[in-house]
Design an enzyme around this catalytic site. Structure first.
Site, mmCIF file in Angstrom:
data_model
loop_
_atom_site.group_PDB
_atom_site.id
_atom_site.type_symbol
_atom_site.label_atom_id
_atom_site.label_comp_id
_atom_site.label_asym_id
_atom_site.label_seq_id
_atom_site.Cartn_x
_atom_site.Cartn_y
_atom_site.Cartn_z
ATOM 1 N N THR A 126 7.467 11.968 18.996
ATOM 2 C CA THR A 126 6.440 13.004 19.154
ATOM 3 C C THR A 126 7.015 14.413 19.328
ATOM 4 O O THR A 126 8.109 14.581 19.884
ATOM 5 C CB THR A 126 5.559 12.697 20.385
ATOM 6 N N GLU A 128 6.065 16.315 21.475
ATOM 7 C CA GLU A 128 6.158 16.555 22.926
ATOM 8 C C GLU A 128 7.610 16.455 23.410
ATOM 9 O O GLU A 128 7.926 16.919 24.508
ATOM 10 C CB GLU A 128 5.295 15.558 23.694
ATOM 11 N N TYR A 151 5.445 11.720 29.994
ATOM 12 C CA TYR A 151 5.219 11.151 28.657
ATOM 13 C C TYR A 151 6.331 11.581 27.698
ATOM 14 O O TYR A 151 6.931 10.751 27.005
ATOM 15 C CB TYR A 151 3.846 11.603 28.137
ATOM 16 N N LYS A 155 9.079 9.198 25.855
ATOM 17 C CA LYS A 155 9.190 9.145 24.387
ATOM 18 C C LYS A 155 10.612 9.487 23.928
ATOM 19 O O LYS A 155 11.088 8.951 22.933
ATOM 20 C CB LYS A 155 8.191 10.115 23.750
HETATM 21 P P1 NDP Z 1 -3.840 5.926 21.156
HETATM 22 O O1 NDP Z 1 -3.811 6.338 22.575
HETATM 23 O O2 NDP Z 1 -5.082 6.101 20.359
HETATM 24 O O3 NDP Z 1 -3.447 4.359 21.071
HETATM 25 C C1 NDP Z 1 -2.505 3.781 21.917
HETATM 26 C C2 NDP Z 1 -2.426 2.294 21.655
HETATM 27 O O4 NDP Z 1 -1.417 1.714 22.496
HETATM 28 C C3 NDP Z 1 -3.716 1.518 21.941
HETATM 29 O O5 NDP Z 1 -3.884 0.530 20.948
HETATM 30 C C4 NDP Z 1 -3.417 0.863 23.276
HETATM 31 O O6 NDP Z 1 -4.144 -0.324 23.498
HETATM 32 C C5 NDP Z 1 -1.948 0.539 23.086
HETATM 33 N N1 NDP Z 1 -1.250 0.259 24.340
HETATM 34 C C6 NDP Z 1 -1.175 1.030 25.449
HETATM 35 N N2 NDP Z 1 -0.434 0.429 26.389
HETATM 36 C C7 NDP Z 1 -0.028 -0.752 25.866
HETATM 37 C C8 NDP Z 1 0.745 -1.823 26.360
HETATM 38 N N3 NDP Z 1 1.277 -1.800 27.580
HETATM 39 N N4 NDP Z 1 0.968 -2.891 25.555
HETATM 40 C C9 NDP Z 1 0.426 -2.934 24.306
HETATM 41 N N5 NDP Z 1 -0.322 -1.947 23.775
HETATM 42 C C10 NDP Z 1 -0.553 -0.862 24.553
HETATM 43 O O7 NDP Z 1 -2.613 6.646 20.423
HETATM 44 P P2 NDP Z 1 -2.511 7.239 18.923
HETATM 45 O O8 NDP Z 1 -3.005 6.219 17.973
HETATM 46 O O9 NDP Z 1 -3.039 8.609 18.909
HETATM 47 O O10 NDP Z 1 -0.931 7.376 18.767
HETATM 48 C C11 NDP Z 1 -0.125 6.296 18.276
HETATM 49 C C12 NDP Z 1 1.298 6.485 18.790
HETATM 50 O O11 NDP Z 1 1.830 7.701 18.289
HETATM 51 C C13 NDP Z 1 1.433 6.569 20.303
HETATM 52 O O12 NDP Z 1 2.666 5.970 20.649
HETATM 53 C C14 NDP Z 1 1.496 8.054 20.593
HETATM 54 O O13 NDP Z 1 2.178 8.318 21.784
HETATM 55 C C15 NDP Z 1 2.248 8.538 19.368
HETATM 56 N N6 NDP Z 1 1.976 9.890 18.937
HETATM 57 C C16 NDP Z 1 0.686 10.296 18.728
HETATM 58 C C17 NDP Z 1 0.416 11.552 18.236
HETATM 59 C C18 NDP Z 1 -0.988 12.018 18.012
HETATM 60 O O14 NDP Z 1 -1.174 13.238 17.894
HETATM 61 N N7 NDP Z 1 -1.967 11.137 17.912
HETATM 62 C C19 NDP Z 1 1.518 12.488 17.912
HETATM 63 C C20 NDP Z 1 2.836 11.937 18.120
HETATM 64 C C21 NDP Z 1 3.042 10.678 18.612
HETATM 65 P P3 NDP Z 1 -5.626 -0.318 24.196
HETATM 66 O O15 NDP Z 1 -6.571 0.106 23.113
HETATM 67 O O16 NDP Z 1 -5.801 -1.718 24.622
HETATM 68 O O17 NDP Z 1 -5.543 0.658 25.335
HETATM 69 P P1 GDR Z 2 -1.246 16.844 23.635
HETATM 70 O O1 GDR Z 2 -2.788 16.743 23.248
HETATM 71 O O2 GDR Z 2 -1.042 16.988 25.099
HETATM 72 O O3 GDR Z 2 -0.660 17.912 22.752
HETATM 73 O O4 GDR Z 2 -0.699 15.401 23.223
HETATM 74 P P2 GDR Z 2 -4.121 17.178 24.025
HETATM 75 O O5 GDR Z 2 -5.168 17.203 22.986
HETATM 76 O O6 GDR Z 2 -4.340 16.368 25.234
HETATM 77 O O7 GDR Z 2 -3.780 18.681 24.504
HETATM 78 C C1 GDR Z 2 -3.513 19.721 23.590
HETATM 79 C C2 GDR Z 2 -3.462 21.053 24.320
HETATM 80 O O8 GDR Z 2 -4.775 21.407 24.755
HETATM 81 C C3 GDR Z 2 -4.692 21.894 26.085
HETATM 82 N N1 GDR Z 2 -5.990 21.739 26.766
HETATM 83 C C4 GDR Z 2 -6.586 20.572 27.026
HETATM 84 N N2 GDR Z 2 -6.232 19.305 26.728
HETATM 85 C C5 GDR Z 2 -7.073 18.296 27.098
HETATM 86 N N3 GDR Z 2 -6.750 17.030 26.775
HETATM 87 N N4 GDR Z 2 -8.232 18.540 27.770
HETATM 88 C C6 GDR Z 2 -8.625 19.799 28.110
HETATM 89 O O9 GDR Z 2 -9.665 19.997 28.714
HETATM 90 C C7 GDR Z 2 -7.767 20.868 27.697
HETATM 91 N N5 GDR Z 2 -7.833 22.219 27.829
HETATM 92 C C8 GDR Z 2 -6.747 22.734 27.260
HETATM 93 C C9 GDR Z 2 -3.588 21.060 26.713
HETATM 94 O O10 GDR Z 2 -3.125 21.675 27.924
HETATM 95 C C10 GDR Z 2 -2.575 21.070 25.571
HETATM 96 O O11 GDR Z 2 -1.819 22.232 25.586
HETATM 97 C C11 GDR Z 2 -1.125 14.743 22.034
HETATM 98 C C12 GDR Z 2 -1.082 13.242 22.300
HETATM 99 O O12 GDR Z 2 -1.652 12.571 21.201
HETATM 100 C C13 GDR Z 2 0.338 12.756 22.457
HETATM 101 O O13 GDR Z 2 0.360 11.337 22.535
HETATM 102 C C14 GDR Z 2 1.160 13.212 21.269
HETATM 103 O O14 GDR Z 2 2.495 12.795 21.403
HETATM 104 C C15 GDR Z 2 1.070 14.732 21.134
HETATM 105 O O15 GDR Z 2 -0.287 15.095 20.964
HETATM 106 C C16 GDR Z 2 1.853 15.238 19.921
#
Ligand code: NDP
Ligand code: GDR
Length: 326
Positions: A126, A128, A151, A155
């Site tokens: 990520t 992050e 987090y 990662k």
């Molecule tokens: P989500 O939060 O939507 O999905 C997370 C998944 O992980 C869910 O299926 C959840 O299951 C599962 N999970 C959590 N804990 C466990 C565990 N202990 N054992 C097995 N499964 C588990 O994430 P995204 O789909 O958005 O992201 C996918 C991956 O990519 C994540 O690793 C995230 O950190 C990473 N990532 C995401 C980005 C983004 O912008 N979306 C950017 C960069 C990286 P359940 O539904 O049961 O909770």
């Molecule tokens: P991020 O996503 O932390 O970048 O992680 P998020 O959408 O939570 O926050 C993005 C930015 O918005 C600011 N923010 C708020 N965020 C949330 N959630 N709620 C609020 O009310 C709010 N107000 C302002 C945050 O401070 C931040 O700067 C996501 C996740 O999907 C990670 O798992 C992944 O790795 C990274 O993106 C890339």
């Protein structure tokens, strides 16, 4: 021969989109399903893929369950998308985050090393991990890391473990350093979905305002449907590698709000309330990715603009909220 894939995090946003893509490509798809007290398969149902896949009970923190899942699925490709993925929660549950997001990846790598080290491995790294490095306003594969949350730290451990298993045991371990990517299936706690859901509710008269934290933070937002293609492409290369996946455009949370409210003829200033409870102990102020390597080596680029993404999400939330109200 039919290819097989095993996906952790299959019930998450990316898990659902990747499942759809791999099924379209003719894969047999297996998913590791963590036990919860209520059903978690709604995203798989929304994309009409539930019922076309095989779910195997298991948890990232239980290496024996991962070994068992690999023995059942015998996958060619293993995508580790499972994680405690919400940055905000990682300060409240740092140990759980380290165990699932960090050690969970190591458990997958160990399971592969023990059962069949030929299985290709994808790690969901990520942006992050870059965190707070203002001197690097454009981040690529060579930018130094400085994670700013439990987090991000977890990662980074998983990221380096994947590279270490690549170098130590010749495991085909790919790392996709993905920048933020969203969709109508995004979890409601993330800021884009929180905003588009609120826009729909305000427009339909069932919510008054929207409480947000730091709206000056900048993110490089893309569409999840585009980003899972990059994961797949990385796994089809001759050699495992690390790639940044991003759009190359950064936008403040404020301007993202503007786009969402404007789409339904509202002004965000009339509804957004700054609420300190949503500020984070340490913020990542600016993310902007350089995905040139992915473009050159994978032929990948982001196809969906932020405007298209946000309007797609608002449309879907309008539909969903209207249905709820009926
Ligand atoms: P989500 O939060 O939507 O999905 C997370 C998944 O992980 C869910 O299926 C959840 O299951 C599962 N999970 C959590 N804990 C466990 C565990 N202990 N054992 C097995 N499964 C588990 O994430 P995204 O789909 O958005 O992201 C996918 C991956 O990519 C994540 O690793 C995230 O950190 C990473 N990532 C995401 C980005 C983004 O912008 N979306 C950017 C960069 C990286 P359940 O539904 O049961 O909770
Ligand atoms: P991020 O996503 O932390 O970048 O992680 P998020 O959408 O939570 O926050 C993005 C930015 O918005 C600011 N923010 C708020 N965020 C949330 N959630 N709620 C609020 O009310 C709010 N107000 C302002 C945050 O401070 C931040 O700067 C996501 C996740 O999907 C990670 O798992 C992944 O790795 C990274 O993106 C890339």
């Amino acid at each position: 021969m039919l290819k097989k894939a095993l996906i952790t995090g299959i019930t998450g946003q990316d898990g659902a989109y990747l499942t759809k893509l791999l099924l379209e490509k003719g894969y047999k798809v297996y998913g590791l399903l963590a036990r919860r007290s209520t059903a978690t398969t709604w995203r798989l149902e929304a994309l009409d893929v539930f019922g076309k896949i095989e779910l195997i009970e298991g948890d990232l923190t239980d290496v024996t369950s991962i070994i068992r899942a690999i023995e059942i699925a015998q996958p060619d490709e293993f995508y580790n998308l499972g994680a405690q993925s919400f940055v905000g929660t990682s300060w409240k549950q740092p140990q759980l985050t380290a165990q699932s997001t960090g050690l969970g990846a190591l458990n997958c790598l160990e399971a592969i090393r023990i059962v069949d080290s030929k299985i290709k491995f994808y790690q969901a790294s990520t942006s992050e991990m870059f965190g707070g490095m203002p001197e690097y306003p454009l981040q690529s594969e060579t930018t130094p890391f400085h994670p700013r949350s439990p987090y991000g730290v977890s990662k980074l451990f998983a990221h380096w473990m994947t590279i270490n298993y690549r170098e130590s045991f010749d495991i085909f371990g790919c790392c996709g350093i993905l920048f933020n990517h969203e969709s109508p299936l995004r979890g409601i706690e993330f800021v884009t979905r929180k905003v588009t859901d609120a826009v729909a509710r305000i427009k339909l008269g069932v919510q008054k305002d929207l409480h947000l934290g730091n709206i000056d933070a900048k993110r490089d937002w893309g569409f999840a449907g585009d980003y899972v293609e990059a994961m797949y492409l990385m796994m089809q290369q001759n050699h495992p590698d690390t790639y940044v996946i991003a759009t190359g455009r950064t936008t403040t949370v404020r301007d993202m709000c503007k786009i969402a409210f404007k789409y339904v003829d509202l002004e965000y200033e009339n509804y957004v309330v700054i609420d300190p409870q949503f500020y984070r102990p340490a913020e990542v102020e600016l993310l902007l990715g350089n995905a040139d390597k992915a473009k050159e080596k994978l032929g990948w680029h982001a196809k969906t603009s932020l405007e298209q993404l946000i309007t797609m999400m608002v449309d879907e939330d309008l539909r969903r909220v209207a249905e709820e109200l009926r």
